[in-house]
Design an enzyme around this catalytic site. Structure first.
Site, PDB file in Angstrom:
ATOM      1  N   HIS A 158       1.892  10.315  13.925  1.00  0.00           N
ATOM      2  CA  HIS A 158       1.515   8.962  13.529  1.00  0.00           C
ATOM      3  C   HIS A 158       0.234   8.946  12.705  1.00  0.00           C
ATOM      4  CE1 HIS A 158       1.273   4.822  12.860  1.00  0.00           C
ATOM      5  NE2 HIS A 158       0.005   4.949  13.149  1.00  0.00           N
ATOM      6  N   TYR A 191      -1.861   7.580   8.422  1.00  0.00           N
ATOM      7  CA  TYR A 191      -3.147   7.004   7.988  1.00  0.00           C
ATOM      8  C   TYR A 191      -3.978   8.011   7.209  1.00  0.00           C
ATOM      9  CZ  TYR A 191      -1.673   3.262  10.989  1.00  0.00           C
ATOM     10  OH  TYR A 191      -0.939   2.260  11.551  1.00  0.00           O
ATOM     11  N   HIS A 218      11.656   1.658   5.601  1.00  0.00           N
ATOM     12  CA  HIS A 218      10.248   1.446   5.972  1.00  0.00           C
ATOM     13  C   HIS A 218       9.338   2.467   5.288  1.00  0.00           C
ATOM     14  CE1 HIS A 218       6.607   1.032   8.381  1.00  0.00           C
ATOM     15  NE2 HIS A 218       6.750   2.275   8.822  1.00  0.00           N
ATOM     16  N   PHE A 219       9.693   3.750   5.396  1.00  0.00           N
ATOM     17  CA  PHE A 219       8.705   4.700   4.874  1.00  0.00           C
ATOM     18  C   PHE A 219       8.804   4.911   3.364  1.00  0.00           C
ATOM     19  CE2 PHE A 219      11.676   7.960   6.789  1.00  0.00           C
ATOM     20  CZ  PHE A 219      11.998   8.648   5.637  1.00  0.00           C
ATOM     21  N   HIS A 220       9.848   4.357   2.744  1.00  0.00           N
ATOM     22  CA  HIS A 220       9.783   4.372   1.283  1.00  0.00           C
ATOM     23  C   HIS A 220       8.943   3.205   0.763  1.00  0.00           C
ATOM     24  CE1 HIS A 220      12.687   7.610   1.537  1.00  0.00           C
ATOM     25  NE2 HIS A 220      12.364   7.888   0.293  1.00  0.00           N
ATOM     26  N   ARG A 262      20.163   7.600  10.114  1.00  0.00           N
ATOM     27  CA  ARG A 262      19.358   8.342   9.132  1.00  0.00           C
ATOM     28  C   ARG A 262      19.549   9.838   9.372  1.00  0.00           C
ATOM     29  NH1 ARG A 262      13.058   8.604  11.242  1.00  0.00           N
ATOM     30  NH2 ARG A 262      12.930   9.969   9.437  1.00  0.00           N
ATOM     31  N   ARG A 263      18.955  10.652   8.511  1.00  0.00           N
ATOM     32  CA  ARG A 263      19.022  12.125   8.595  1.00  0.00           C
ATOM     33  C   ARG A 263      20.456  12.605   8.764  1.00  0.00           C
ATOM     34  NH1 ARG A 263      15.762  11.244  13.260  1.00  0.00           N
ATOM     35  NH2 ARG A 263      13.520  11.432  12.910  1.00  0.00           N
TER      36      ARG A 263
HETATM   37 FE1  HAS Z   1       5.327   3.487   9.960  1.00  0.00          FE
HETATM   38  C1  HAS Z   1       7.967   5.261  11.328  1.00  0.00           C
HETATM   39  C2  HAS Z   1       5.084   1.603  12.801  1.00  0.00           C
HETATM   40  C3  HAS Z   1       2.494   1.919   8.719  1.00  0.00           C
HETATM   41  C4  HAS Z   1       5.081   5.879   7.504  1.00  0.00           C
HETATM   42  N1  HAS Z   1       6.349   5.224   9.488  1.00  0.00           N
HETATM   43  C5  HAS Z   1       7.416   5.756  10.155  1.00  0.00           C
HETATM   44  C6  HAS Z   1       7.865   6.946   9.478  1.00  0.00           C
HETATM   45  C7  HAS Z   1       7.028   7.138   8.415  1.00  0.00           C
HETATM   46  C8  HAS Z   1       6.077   6.045   8.432  1.00  0.00           C
HETATM   47  C9  HAS Z   1       7.060   8.290   7.424  1.00  0.00           C
HETATM   48  O1  HAS Z   1       6.144   1.689  15.647  1.00  0.00           O
HETATM   49  C10 HAS Z   1       9.065   7.809   9.882  1.00  0.00           C
HETATM   50  C11 HAS Z   1       8.695   9.012  10.654  1.00  0.00           C
HETATM   51  C12 HAS Z   1       9.925   9.814  11.027  1.00  0.00           C
HETATM   52  O2  HAS Z   1      10.389  10.608  10.195  1.00  0.00           O
HETATM   53  O3  HAS Z   1      10.479   9.598  12.120  1.00  0.00           O
HETATM   54  N2  HAS Z   1       4.074   1.990  10.603  1.00  0.00           N
HETATM   55  C13 HAS Z   1       4.163   1.347  11.783  1.00  0.00           C
HETATM   56  C14 HAS Z   1       3.113   0.343  11.875  1.00  0.00           C
HETATM   57  C15 HAS Z   1       2.384   0.429  10.712  1.00  0.00           C
HETATM   58  C16 HAS Z   1       2.982   1.487   9.941  1.00  0.00           C
HETATM   59  C17 HAS Z   1       2.856  -0.599  13.017  1.00  0.00           C
HETATM   60  N3  HAS Z   1       4.058   3.818   8.405  1.00  0.00           N
HETATM   61  C18 HAS Z   1       2.951   3.069   8.072  1.00  0.00           C
HETATM   62  C19 HAS Z   1       2.290   3.644   6.939  1.00  0.00           C
HETATM   63  C20 HAS Z   1       3.025   4.771   6.594  1.00  0.00           C
HETATM   64  C21 HAS Z   1       4.120   4.855   7.531  1.00  0.00           C
HETATM   65  C22 HAS Z   1       1.045   3.106   6.299  1.00  0.00           C
HETATM   66  C23 HAS Z   1       2.823   5.777   5.513  1.00  0.00           C
HETATM   67  C24 HAS Z   1       1.825   5.835   4.716  1.00  0.00           C
HETATM   68  N4  HAS Z   1       6.338   3.419  11.690  1.00  0.00           N
HETATM   69  C25 HAS Z   1       6.057   2.608  12.751  1.00  0.00           C
HETATM   70  C26 HAS Z   1       6.939   2.949  13.876  1.00  0.00           C
HETATM   71  C27 HAS Z   1       7.753   3.999  13.467  1.00  0.00           C
HETATM   72  C28 HAS Z   1       7.362   4.275  12.092  1.00  0.00           C
HETATM   73  C29 HAS Z   1       6.994   2.335  15.202  1.00  0.00           C
HETATM   74  C30 HAS Z   1       8.827   4.730  14.293  1.00  0.00           C
HETATM   75  C31 HAS Z   1      10.132   4.174  14.023  1.00  0.00           C
HETATM   76  C32 HAS Z   1      11.241   4.946  14.716  1.00  0.00           C
HETATM   77  O4  HAS Z   1      11.924   4.337  15.542  1.00  0.00           O
HETATM   78  O5  HAS Z   1      11.456   6.133  14.434  1.00  0.00           O
HETATM   79  C33 HAS Z   1       1.139  -0.393  10.383  1.00  0.00           C
HETATM   80  O6  HAS Z   1       0.079   0.450  10.041  1.00  0.00           O
HETATM   81  C34 HAS Z   1       1.374  -1.415   9.311  1.00  0.00           C
HETATM   82  C35 HAS Z   1       0.190  -2.361   9.182  1.00  0.00           C
HETATM   83  C36 HAS Z   1       0.205  -3.089   7.870  1.00  0.00           C
HETATM   84  C37 HAS Z   1       0.242  -4.406   7.714  1.00  0.00           C
HETATM   85  C38 HAS Z   1       0.292  -4.987   6.318  1.00  0.00           C
HETATM   86  C39 HAS Z   1      -1.060  -5.308   5.737  1.00  0.00           C
HETATM   87  C40 HAS Z   1      -0.914  -5.864   4.355  1.00  0.00           C
HETATM   88  C41 HAS Z   1      -1.653  -5.536   3.261  1.00  0.00           C
HETATM   89  C42 HAS Z   1      -1.357  -6.130   1.905  1.00  0.00           C
HETATM   90  C43 HAS Z   1      -1.057  -7.591   1.883  1.00  0.00           C
HETATM   91  C44 HAS Z   1      -0.688  -8.006   0.461  1.00  0.00           C
HETATM   92  C45 HAS Z   1      -0.454  -9.257   0.041  1.00  0.00           C
HETATM   93  C46 HAS Z   1      -0.102  -9.520  -1.406  1.00  0.00           C
HETATM   94  C47 HAS Z   1      -0.548 -10.416   0.972  1.00  0.00           C
HETATM   95  C48 HAS Z   1       0.248  -5.333   8.874  1.00  0.00           C
HETATM   96  C49 HAS Z   1      -2.794  -4.575   3.359  1.00  0.00           C
HETATM   97  C50 HAS Z   1      -1.321  -9.361  -2.300  1.00  0.00           C
HETATM   98  C51 HAS Z   1      -1.246  -9.951  -3.657  1.00  0.00           C
HETATM   99  C52 HAS Z   1      -1.939  -9.443  -4.766  1.00  0.00           C
HETATM  100  C53 HAS Z   1      -1.912 -10.222  -6.029  1.00  0.00           C
HETATM  101  C54 HAS Z   1      -2.638  -8.136  -4.808  1.00  0.00           C
HETATM  102 CU    CU Z   2       3.782   5.731  13.630  1.00  0.00          CU
END
Ligand code: HAS
Ligand code: CU
Length: 548
Positions: free
Chosen positions: A223, A227, A374-376, A438-439
């Site tokens: 995990h 980050y 999600h991860f793409h 997947r996979r």
């Molecule tokens: Fe994730 C699975 C939960 C963030 C990558 N994640 C994965 C896997 C990858 C990955 C590679 O809880 C698969 C791993 C595998 O092979 O099995 N992930 C989260 C959560 C967050 C999160 C809670 N993940 C990421 C990030 C990744 C990433 C960052 C890569 C860089 N993820 C999971 C969970 C799994 C998971 C489970 C397991 C699933 C399973 O069952 O296998 C959080 O960090 C996300 C927080 C982010 C936010 C969004 C903030 C918004 C921002 C921008 C707002 C923009 C606006 C528009 C409003 C709450 C900063 C702006 C407008 C303008 C004009 C500029």
């Molecule tokens: Cu995670």
């Protein structure tokens, strides 16, 4: 031209970035092959004749794109960012050179078995799938090399702090070093998995292994590694992008607070990848769930602070009204627009993350194509498109040349965004609606349903366009390095000023000890008992399997 003060540091960075872009290029060839295979068109034997199976291609895709592209880019970028932010050379250059040598040696060691189909274990290398020992040893060396480079940065910051005892560490250097510290603590899990379980097992020194213990150690690192990928993008969004947009950092204290929270909360959440693993008590999974919702908080802070900083830029450029400032942002600058798109896409990727993190909703999406969607969005867009945006000023800086073609770079960035919409939407839908796994080599699956076809075709179209965007990116990089005009004055690293002088940032936001203390305590609370339990009951009994 005057002698550049950081020549060696910049050459080191250039090596890192070159290897990173090379692996993104190679790894991306498998993307279209995979989506086409899912849609029923198997081109492996024609287009990748040396590759034995879908699964070997998938292993190469995951290792090269998720592990190698990121780790090499990040170590190179953070080295550059630290020395330019502190305006000082590396304290001990040989340390960082040694780190790079270890990383390259490890990469070669891991690449050979991967290419020989001796490490077809996917990028998470879950046992009981078993790889050639050189694969595990190689990956371990890459991690150790990145640690050594991290130490090189600590020595550099340490020397700077001694020379400037009462000054606040400049934000970019602070974020860079914090990212490395978080990574070093986080990667202890994978180090233990490699040293105590996988390497002895693959060498035949132990009769079997314990898959649950191995997975738990893996996700201790797995995990926070996301980050480790994200924070360098955040360093750029907070510390550089506002300058590119003509704005200022809205709040230096908030920016630092977000980074400290990532140090504290990135690690104790790994069980959200193991909700369906038996053998870990429900209470611990629930505890990690709560902490996972905690670690989304610094990203929400980031959304607020970064967008406020960009708004300052848009208004300084004459933008008026509630949204008029958005139009005034420098959308014609591909370095800016790549990162702005990355931010927008993260709104969707992050919301998906919140769904994954919910203990009960995870059961619906776990192991389905939803996760690939999600991860793409997160890794393959938020992070990768940010890194691409950074290279659009960094490579001209390193080579002393112009960007080969701003227009081509704009096309590349837009193409990525446009391709990712069908790609990720279809993957999310296939996962949540139909439970498509997947996979999995879907083309060979007996349960393939005609209902899936429209979405699978959409995914394939998106995947091919994404691949085209990667190829265009590589052409732009090569064009910049080899065929572009030299400039008299190479661009500088963009450094955003804070709205209020960062020297006024409270001292507790520049003090390491209390934050490190809380980090360690929380790791013990969340992982101590479950790990002791798993280690006490470990059975090194599972044989290895080499399925494909
Ligand atoms: Fe994730 C699975 C939960 C963030 C990558 N994640 C994965 C896997 C990858 C990955 C590679 O809880 C698969 C791993 C595998 O092979 O099995 N992930 C989260 C959560 C967050 C999160 C809670 N993940 C990421 C990030 C990744 C990433 C960052 C890569 C860089 N993820 C999971 C969970 C799994 C998971 C489970 C397991 C699933 C399973 O069952 O296998 C959080 O960090 C996300 C927080 C982010 C936010 C969004 C903030 C918004 C921002 C921008 C707002 C923009 C606006 C528009 C409003 C709450 C900063 C702006 C407008 C303008 C004009 C500029
Ligand atoms: Cu995670």
């Amino acid at each position: 031209m005057p002698e550049k003060p950081f020549r060696l540091e910049e050459r080191l960075t250039a090596w890192h970035i070159g290897i990173a872009v090379g692996s993104l290029f190679l790894g991306s060839w498998f993307g279209p092959l995979q989506v086409l295979e899912h849609a029923g068109f198997d081109f492996y034997s024609k287009l990748a004749p040396g590759i034995k199976s879908y699964y070997q291609g998938l292993s190469l895709h995951g290792v090269l794109n998720a592990l190698v592209w990121t780790t090499f880019f990040i170590t190179g970028f953070l080295t550059f960012a630290t020395v330019h932010s502190l305006k000082t050379k590396l304290r001990y250059r040989w340390v960082n050179i040694l780190g790079l040598i270890l990383m390259v040696a490890g990469l070669i060691m891991a690449a050979v078995p991967l290419l020989l189909n001796e490490a077809t274990v996917l990028f998470t290398f879950y046992p009981p799938l078993k790889a050639n020992p050189f694969f595990y040893i190689g990956l371990t060396l890459v991690v150790v090399g990145s640690w050594v480079e991290g130490f090189g940065l600590y020595f550099t910051l340490g020397a700077w702090r001694k020379a400037h005892p009462s000054a606040r560490t400049p934000f970019i250097a602070f974020g860079s070093v914090l990212t490395m510290v978080m990574w070093q603590i986080a990667s202890l899990g994978i180090a233990a998995e490699m040293l105590f379980l996988l390497i002895p097992w693959s060498l035949g020194l132990t009769a079997g292994t314990d898959p649950l213990l191995a997975r738990t150690l893996f996700w201790f690192t797995g995990h926070p590694i996301v980050y480790f990928w994200l924070l360098p993008a955040y360093i750029s969004w907070y510390g550089m992008l506002p300058a590119q947009a003509g704005g200022k950092v809205f709040s230096d204290p908030l920016a630092r607070l977000a980074f400290w929270l990532f140090l504290v909360l990135s690690i104790p959440v790994g069980f959200h990848h193991q909700f369906t693993d038996p053998g870990i008590a429900t209470g611990w999974k629930a505890f990690h769930t709560i902490l996972t919702y905690g670690v989304t908080f610094p990203s929400l802070l980031t959304a607020f602070t970064v967008i406020a900083s960009l708004e300052l830029g848009g208004r300084a450029r004459g933008g008026k009204g509630l949204f008029g400032w958005i139009r005034k942002l420098p959308w014609g600058d591909p370095s800016f627009s790549a990162q702005a798109f990355a931010i927008i896409v993260f709104a969707f990727g992050g919301i998906g993350g919140l769904i994954n993190a919910s203990y009960n909703m995870n059961l619906v999406v776990h192991n389905t194509l939803w996760i690939v969607g999600h991860f793409h969005l997160t890794l393959a867009t938020t992070v990768t498109l940010s890194f691409i945006g950074i290279t659009y000023w960094l490579i001209p800086r390193l080579t002393g040349r112009e960007l080969w073609s701003t227009r081509a770079a704009n096309v590349q960035v837009w193409l990525w965004l446009v391709a990712m919409v069908p790609f990720s939407a279809s993957h999310h839908m296939l996962g949540i609606r139909f439970g498509v796994p997947r996979r999995t080599m879907l083309g060979a699956a007996p349960y393939l349903s005609p209902e899936w076809n429209p979405m699978l075709l959409l995914a394939a179209a998106g995947g091919i366009l994404l691949w085209a965007s990667v190829i265009l990116y590589v052409v732009i990089v090569l064009g910049t390095v080899f065929a572009s005009r030299k400039v008299a004055q190479p661009v500088e690293m963009p450094v955003a000023e804070a709205l209020r002088d960062s020297q006024e940032t409270p001292a507790w936001l520049d003090a390491w000890k209390p934050w490190l203390f809380v980090t360690i305590v929380l790791i013990f609370l969340s992982y101590g008992m479950p790990l002791v339990d798993l280690i006490r009951n470990a059975h090194l009994s599972s044989p290895g399997f080499s399925v494909w």
